[in-house]
Design a protein around this motif. Sequence first.
Motif, PDB file in Angstrom:
ATOM      1  N   SER A 226      12.275  44.918  34.030  1.00 15.74           N
ATOM      2  CA  SER A 226      11.958  43.346  34.772  1.00 15.74           C
ATOM      3  C   SER A 226      10.670  43.197  34.421  1.00 15.74           C
ATOM      4  O   SER A 226       9.594  43.744  34.391  1.00 15.74           O
ATOM      5  CB  SER A 226      11.366  43.568  36.526  1.00 15.74           C
ATOM      6  N   TYR A 227      10.755  42.194  33.551  1.00 14.60           N
ATOM      7  CA  TYR A 227       9.639  41.540  32.851  1.00 14.60           C
ATOM      8  C   TYR A 227       9.122  40.625  33.475  1.00 14.60           C
ATOM      9  O   TYR A 227       8.966  39.528  33.172  1.00 14.60           O
ATOM     10  CB  TYR A 227       9.995  41.403  30.837  1.00 14.60           C
ATOM     11  N   TRP A 228       8.534  41.230  34.811  1.00 15.70           N
ATOM     12  CA  TRP A 228       7.298  39.810  35.694  1.00 15.70           C
ATOM     13  C   TRP A 228       6.309  39.392  34.833  1.00 15.70           C
ATOM     14  O   TRP A 228       5.359  39.170  33.684  1.00 15.70           O
ATOM     15  CB  TRP A 228       6.481  40.582  36.489  1.00 15.70           C
ATOM     16  N   SER A 229       6.445  37.877  34.789  1.00 15.70           N
ATOM     17  CA  SER A 229       5.493  36.875  34.030  1.00 15.70           C
ATOM     18  C   SER A 229       4.795  35.806  34.898  1.00 15.70           C
ATOM     19  O   SER A 229       4.458  34.656  34.241  1.00 15.70           O
ATOM     20  CB  SER A 229       6.284  35.211  33.548  1.00 15.70           C
ATOM     21  N   ALA A 230       4.196  36.861  35.813  1.00 18.90           N
ATOM     22  CA  ALA A 230       3.147  36.722  36.586  1.00 18.90           C
ATOM     23  C   ALA A 230       3.175  35.100  37.540  1.00 18.90           C
ATOM     24  O   ALA A 230       1.895  34.474  37.110  1.00 18.90           O
ATOM     25  CB  ALA A 230       1.890  36.393  35.655  1.00 18.90           C
ATOM     26  N   GLY A 231       3.844  34.935  37.827  1.00 18.25           N
ATOM     27  CA  GLY A 231       4.460  34.245  38.755  1.00 18.25           C
ATOM     28  C   GLY A 231       5.311  34.099  39.841  1.00 18.25           C
ATOM     29  O   GLY A 231       6.082  35.321  39.710  1.00 18.25           O
ATOM     30  N   VAL A 250      16.067  42.467  36.556  1.00 19.29           N
ATOM     31  CA  VAL A 250      16.324  42.389  38.057  1.00 19.29           C
ATOM     32  C   VAL A 250      14.343  42.082  38.289  1.00 19.29           C
ATOM     33  O   VAL A 250      13.877  42.212  37.519  1.00 19.29           O
ATOM     34  CB  VAL A 250      15.928  43.306  39.098  1.00 19.29           C
ATOM     35  N   MET A 251      14.516  40.314  39.106  1.00 25.20           N
ATOM     36  CA  MET A 251      13.127  39.642  38.702  1.00 25.20           C
ATOM     37  C   MET A 251      12.309  40.382  40.009  1.00 25.20           C
ATOM     38  O   MET A 251      12.836  41.609  40.706  1.00 25.20           O
ATOM     39  CB  MET A 251      13.733  38.443  40.522  1.00 25.20           C
ATOM     40  N   GLN A 252      10.952  40.543  40.022  1.00 24.65           N
ATOM     41  CA  GLN A 252       9.835  40.948  40.155  1.00 24.65           C
ATOM     42  C   GLN A 252      10.081  41.550  41.850  1.00 24.65           C
ATOM     43  O   GLN A 252      10.126  42.875  42.455  1.00 24.65           O
ATOM     44  CB  GLN A 252       8.439  40.722  40.478  1.00 24.65           C
ATOM     45  N   SER A 443       1.035  19.653  13.993  1.00 21.46           N
ATOM     46  CA  SER A 443       1.109  20.845  15.571  1.00 21.46           C
ATOM     47  C   SER A 443       0.973  19.628  16.918  1.00 21.46           C
ATOM     48  O   SER A 443      -0.550  18.959  16.801  1.00 21.46           O
ATOM     49  CB  SER A 443       0.859  22.049  15.969  1.00 21.46           C
ATOM     50  N   LEU A 444       1.709  18.940  17.893  1.00 23.13           N
ATOM     51  CA  LEU A 444       0.603  18.194  18.616  1.00 23.13           C
ATOM     52  C   LEU A 444       0.868  19.228  19.813  1.00 23.13           C
ATOM     53  O   LEU A 444       1.885  18.968  20.802  1.00 23.13           O
ATOM     54  CB  LEU A 444       1.711  16.705  18.933  1.00 23.13           C
ATOM     55  N   GLY A 445      -0.551  19.598  20.658  1.00 26.86           N
ATOM     56  CA  GLY A 445      -0.390  20.423  21.124  1.00 26.86           C
ATOM     57  C   GLY A 445      -0.503  19.872  22.648  1.00 26.86           C
ATOM     58  O   GLY A 445      -0.879  18.757  22.903  1.00 26.86           O
ATOM     59  N   ALA A 446       0.085  20.276  23.328  1.00 26.15           N
ATOM     60  CA  ALA A 446       0.381  19.899  25.166  1.00 26.15           C
ATOM     61  C   ALA A 446       0.259  20.151  26.054  1.00 26.15           C
ATOM     62  O   ALA A 446      -0.450  21.793  26.014  1.00 26.15           O
ATOM     63  CB  ALA A 446       1.911  19.769  25.604  1.00 26.15           C
ATOM     64  N   LEU A 447      -0.255  19.774  27.295  1.00 23.02           N
ATOM     65  CA  LEU A 447      -1.156  19.924  28.098  1.00 23.02           C
ATOM     66  C   LEU A 447      -0.312  21.313  29.074  1.00 23.02           C
ATOM     67  O   LEU A 447       1.110  20.733  28.856  1.00 23.02           O
ATOM     68  CB  LEU A 447      -1.593  18.816  29.694  1.00 23.02           C
ATOM     69  N   ASN A 448      -0.677  22.568  29.844  1.00 21.66           N
ATOM     70  CA  ASN A 448      -0.344  23.831  29.688  1.00 21.66           C
ATOM     71  C   ASN A 448       0.356  22.950  31.180  1.00 21.66           C
ATOM     72  O   ASN A 448       2.553  23.994  30.867  1.00 21.66           O
ATOM     73  CB  ASN A 448      -0.869  24.678  30.232  1.00 21.66           C
ATOM     74  N   TRP A 449       0.648  23.197  31.837  1.00 24.50           N
ATOM     75  CA  TRP A 449       1.244  22.573  33.173  1.00 24.50           C
ATOM     76  C   TRP A 449       2.098  23.690  33.333  1.00 24.50           C
ATOM     77  O   TRP A 449       3.643  24.147  33.836  1.00 24.50           O
ATOM     78  CB  TRP A 449       2.524  21.437  32.802  1.00 24.50           C
ATOM     79  N   SER A 450       1.079  25.495  33.672  1.00 26.18           N
ATOM     80  CA  SER A 450       1.399  26.553  33.652  1.00 26.18           C
ATOM     81  C   SER A 450       2.336  26.821  33.189  1.00 26.18           C
ATOM     82  O   SER A 450       3.580  27.488  33.602  1.00 26.18           O
ATOM     83  CB  SER A 450       2.412  26.512  35.478  1.00 26.18           C
ATOM     84  N   TYR A 451       2.286  26.770  32.062  1.00 27.94           N
ATOM     85  CA  TYR A 451       3.775  27.248  30.642  1.00 27.94           C
ATOM     86  C   TYR A 451       4.486  28.314  30.897  1.00 27.94           C
ATOM     87  O   TYR A 451       5.083  28.708  30.301  1.00 27.94           O
ATOM     88  CB  TYR A 451       3.920  26.244  29.562  1.00 27.94           C
ATOM     89  N   PHE A 452       2.957  29.131  30.127  1.00 27.86           N
ATOM     90  CA  PHE A 452       3.016  30.204  29.454  1.00 27.86           C
ATOM     91  C   PHE A 452       3.459  31.600  31.024  1.00 27.86           C
ATOM     92  O   PHE A 452       4.370  32.428  30.585  1.00 27.86           O
ATOM     93  CB  PHE A 452       2.154  30.894  29.355  1.00 27.86           C
ATOM     94  N   ASN A 453       2.804  30.936  32.904  1.00 27.39           N
ATOM     95  CA  ASN A 453       3.807  32.146  33.409  1.00 27.39           C
ATOM     96  C   ASN A 453       5.002  31.831  33.965  1.00 27.39           C
ATOM     97  O   ASN A 453       5.212  32.113  34.450  1.00 27.39           O
ATOM     98  CB  ASN A 453       2.587  32.213  34.185  1.00 27.39           C
ATOM     99  N   TYR A 454       5.027  30.538  33.980  1.00 23.93           N
ATOM    100  CA  TYR A 454       6.594  29.204  34.684  1.00 23.93           C
ATOM    101  C   TYR A 454       7.132  29.409  34.075  1.00 23.93           C
ATOM    102  O   TYR A 454       9.136  29.697  34.906  1.00 23.93           O
ATOM    103  CB  TYR A 454       5.851  28.461  35.615  1.00 23.93           C
TER     104      TYR A 454
END
Length: 524
Positions: A226-231, A250-252, A443-454
């Motif tokens: 289970s590699y939980w992504s903190a969301g 298996v989801m967290q 690189s065109l850096g974008a606003l996060n919108w919880s990208y890394f977690n979700y």
Amino acid sequence: MRKLVVTTIITLATAGAQAQRPDQGPDRAPKDPVVESIIQEEKDNSKLQLLAHELFDSIGPRLVGSPQMEKARDWALAKYKGWGIDAQEQDWGVWRGWERGISHIDMVSPRVRTLEATQLAWCPDMGNKTITAGLVILPDLADSAAYAAWMPSVKGKFVMVSMLQPTGRPDDNWDQFGTAASIQKMKDDRKAMTDAWASRVKKTGYTTRTLPVALENAGAAGVVSSYWSAGFGVDKIFGAYTKKIPSIDVMQEDYGMLYRLVESGANPKIAVHVESKERGPVPTFNVVAAIRGTEKPDEYVMLSAHFDSWDGGSGATDNGTGTLMMMEAMRILQKVYPHPKRTILVGHWGSEEEGLNGSRAFVEDHPDTVSKLQALFNQDNGTGRVVSMSGQGYLHAYDYLTRWLSKVPSYIRDSIKTTFPGTPGGGGSDFASFDAVGAPGFSLGALNWSYFNYTWHTNRDTYDKLVFDDLSNNVVLVAILAYMASEDPQRASVEKAVLPINPRTGEQTKWPAQVKAIRRGGMD
């Protein structure tokens, strides 16, 4: 010797200025008819939602070597042809071909519950079999010798190889509702549990990559992680290392339930049925399209986004949004600027997720094009509006990037923070493949919108996470940048700034070296 330049950050907005939409009155003078046409076409005739539906809902994720990647290729080629843009598939290697099938995982004891779970990419096929077995948790033993003695006991069992998370709530939920004491306790518990689990795995004598293979060799029924992504409800879904037994995530929330049942002696059992298909070595490729230049056809402006994805979701924000953004920009440019001065290219790269392989192969295979690159604009971090650009270590990038950005409407431009001269990309996305050989990739850096977690590499990277207003702004931005770079009477300077001293090492930062593409992947 090049002049050493201290990095500066410049915000293109006027402090406190009110952002102005194009339908609220003019914000630029004099108006450029091509710029106005770009804005109007995206405002009145955007194809983003249609493209998103076709790519994400109908075709789905684009794992390298999968049939969906090939369907996406055919779809993109057909779209470009319909828009009157020349496009081609460029094969550059071979990859392990694999097709995801059904994943069905149930808890059958001590009660029945269908689990939110899936097979990992490249999981071996089980055919028509369903394996029902008990679970064991990777124990905490003294050393590798103790684990070697324990290994025979896993025969016929599913082995849980991920830690139990102390909470399934994301940190921002704790910050909103928790007391200072409870938040700190949770963080302390999580750190202690994370450190203890890392020590447990290290004592096995294996790594997270080699442990599943050792369990397979010992006769385990399967590997459960289970590699939980903190969301809430979010796991990252990557690849399997086993060759004969299933590897499932298996989801967290469900993983924690199974873990606690095992710990309490309830002896849970799960039934696992996964299907997949090995396809043998298949070609891996880029899709490259071009609007031919009229005055300087052998100089190039390039739009860039990787085409492949992981396959836990549908690859919507990584990097479907970058893909659609560049396709829509090309559609608009072909319609309102069909005779550019320089050739405008777009690269949809394959196997970025395994190491920028498609763009690295292009750099190796097309040195004449890369050496005559005016600029490359790459986007690869989610659905948000672009809020940052760097000079990527090019000494004079300020001169031309700010000139090109000056034609972008203020409601887009004012949100973009620029950093000059910046530092070159070291490998995070495909622009770095070009910077490594001194070709100006940005690189065109974008606003996060919880990208890394979700959404980044997760089971929740799906159509519904797209923010179409932000994507439309990005289309206008990149189309105008391509237009301005094409029209510029000057070649963009690629003189490199002297990079700063690394404060951690005390040594001069070096320009990244070129890395060769992996042209045969996934089959060893």
